[in-house]
Design an enzyme around this catalytic site. Structure first.
Site, PDB file in Angstrom:
ATOM      1  N   TYR A  40      32.511   5.150 -89.826  1.00 38.66           N
ATOM      2  CA  TYR A  40      32.980   5.833 -91.042  1.00 38.66           C
ATOM      3  C   TYR A  40      32.778   7.340 -90.924  1.00 38.66           C
ATOM      4  O   TYR A  40      33.682   8.134 -91.237  1.00 38.66           O
ATOM      5  CB  TYR A  40      32.234   5.289 -92.261  1.00 38.66           C
ATOM      6  CG  TYR A  40      32.637   5.933 -93.565  1.00 38.66           C
ATOM      7  CD1 TYR A  40      33.776   5.531 -94.255  1.00 38.66           C
ATOM      8  CD2 TYR A  40      31.865   6.963 -94.126  1.00 38.66           C
ATOM      9  CE1 TYR A  40      34.150   6.121 -95.448  1.00 38.66           C
ATOM     10  CE2 TYR A  40      32.228   7.561 -95.320  1.00 38.66           C
ATOM     11  CZ  TYR A  40      33.365   7.134 -95.978  1.00 38.66           C
ATOM     12  OH  TYR A  40      33.727   7.730 -97.164  1.00 38.66           O
TER      13      TYR A  40
ATOM     14  N   LYS B 285      35.660  10.505 -90.803  1.00 42.79           N
ATOM     15  CA  LYS B 285      35.634  11.673 -91.681  1.00 42.79           C
ATOM     16  C   LYS B 285      35.485  12.961 -90.882  1.00 42.79           C
ATOM     17  O   LYS B 285      36.065  14.008 -91.225  1.00 42.79           O
ATOM     18  CB  LYS B 285      34.497  11.546 -92.696  1.00 42.79           C
ATOM     19  CG  LYS B 285      34.703  10.435 -93.720  1.00 42.79           C
ATOM     20  CD  LYS B 285      35.930  10.694 -94.587  1.00 42.79           C
ATOM     21  CE  LYS B 285      36.067   9.680 -95.698  1.00 42.79           C
ATOM     22  NZ  LYS B 285      37.280   9.919 -96.525  1.00 42.79           N
TER      23      LYS B 285
END
Length: 269
Positions: A122, A126
């Site tokens: 994750y 980002k």
């Protein structure tokens, strides 16, 4: 008067941001680009419903700011490919179209631990988003990195609810360097994004950490002080001593007047 575009207006932060923009006296028009109808209505608000896969330049009109609040989870997306489409491909495409339209400032939500070299998938995604946004060389880019968002979601997320409950207990204990891990209210993130648009830093790229977002507030309106009669009519400037003295060397040359009078007398004779 300003105008704004909000992408991701049905999410936790996006929905709060739309309301703040519409209620702000600084904005005359707010456009929400979304995949479904909003529950919120306002005279300033224009809603454009479209698929982000079919998003084109015609969908992005000129505005002063672009707010991108897109984001999902792998569970909701179904696959990593679909997750990256929502969290990377769509924001990059939207930012690129905004640049073509001449939008001066893009404000994008990322994540607290965004890092393209992170061990966690994750955070890597980002981090990739942030890197590619910076490489677009937008006129001005503000990246906000909130911690775990707290607020009333339209859908139930068990993991995030557990995180909210845990951090609500731990928040007071997270001090000093650990303060950045405190959870943050979605309404506060929306407020911070509005303040960044109006009063944020002037540098081309700025990253706002979660603890910075928590401290951002709108400036208090300054009360106008009544003007006194003395301030309005400043009689001091008419005081006799303020009048510049006459230069004594400047005198009226009467000889010229006498010469003119003699000439007139001769003509009459």
């Amino acid at each position: 008067m300003r105008s704004a575009i909000v992408v991701g207006a049905t999410g936790l932060v996006g929905s709060a941001l739309v309301k703040l923009l519409c209620e702000s006296e600084e904005y005359i028009a707010v456009t929400a680009i979304t995949r479904r109808k909003l529950d919120y209505e306002h005279p300033k608000l224009i809603v454009k419903i479209c698929s982000f896969d079919q998003l084109e330049e015609a969908h992005i009109e000129f505005a002063d700011e672009l707010f991108c609040c897109l984001g999902t989870t792998i569970k909701k997306a179904g696959t990593r490919e679909e997750f990256e489409k929502v969290d990377v491909e769509y924001p990059l495409r939207i930012a690129s179209l905004a640049k073509k339209r001449g939008i001066a400032h893009a404000i994008v939500i990322s994540a607290m631990s965004a890092n393209e070299t992170s061990l966690f998938y994750y955070n890597r995604v980002k981090g990739k988003l942030e890197k590619e946004l910076i490489e677009l060389q937008l006129p001005k880019l503000s990246i906000v990195r909130p911690s775990l968002l707290v607020g009333e979601r339209s859908e139930f997320r068990f993991g995030e609810k557990m995180g909210e409950a845990l951090l609500s207990v731990l928040n007071p204990l997270l001090i000093g360097p650990l303060k950045k891990y405190r959870s943050i209210q979605s309404n506060q993130v929306a407020l911070a994004m509005l303040a960044i648009a109006l009063y944020g830093k002037k540098s081309p790229v700025t990253i706002y950490a979660s603890h910075e977002l928590a401290r951002i507030h709108m400036p208090e309106p300054q009360e106008e002080q009544p003007v006194t009669r003395e301030q309005l009519f400043n009689w001091d400037k008419f005081k006799e001593e303020d009048i510049p003295p006459i230069d004594e060397e400047i005198v009226f040359d009467q000889s010229k007047l006498q010469n003119i009078k003699r000439l007139q007398d001769r003509k009459e004779e």
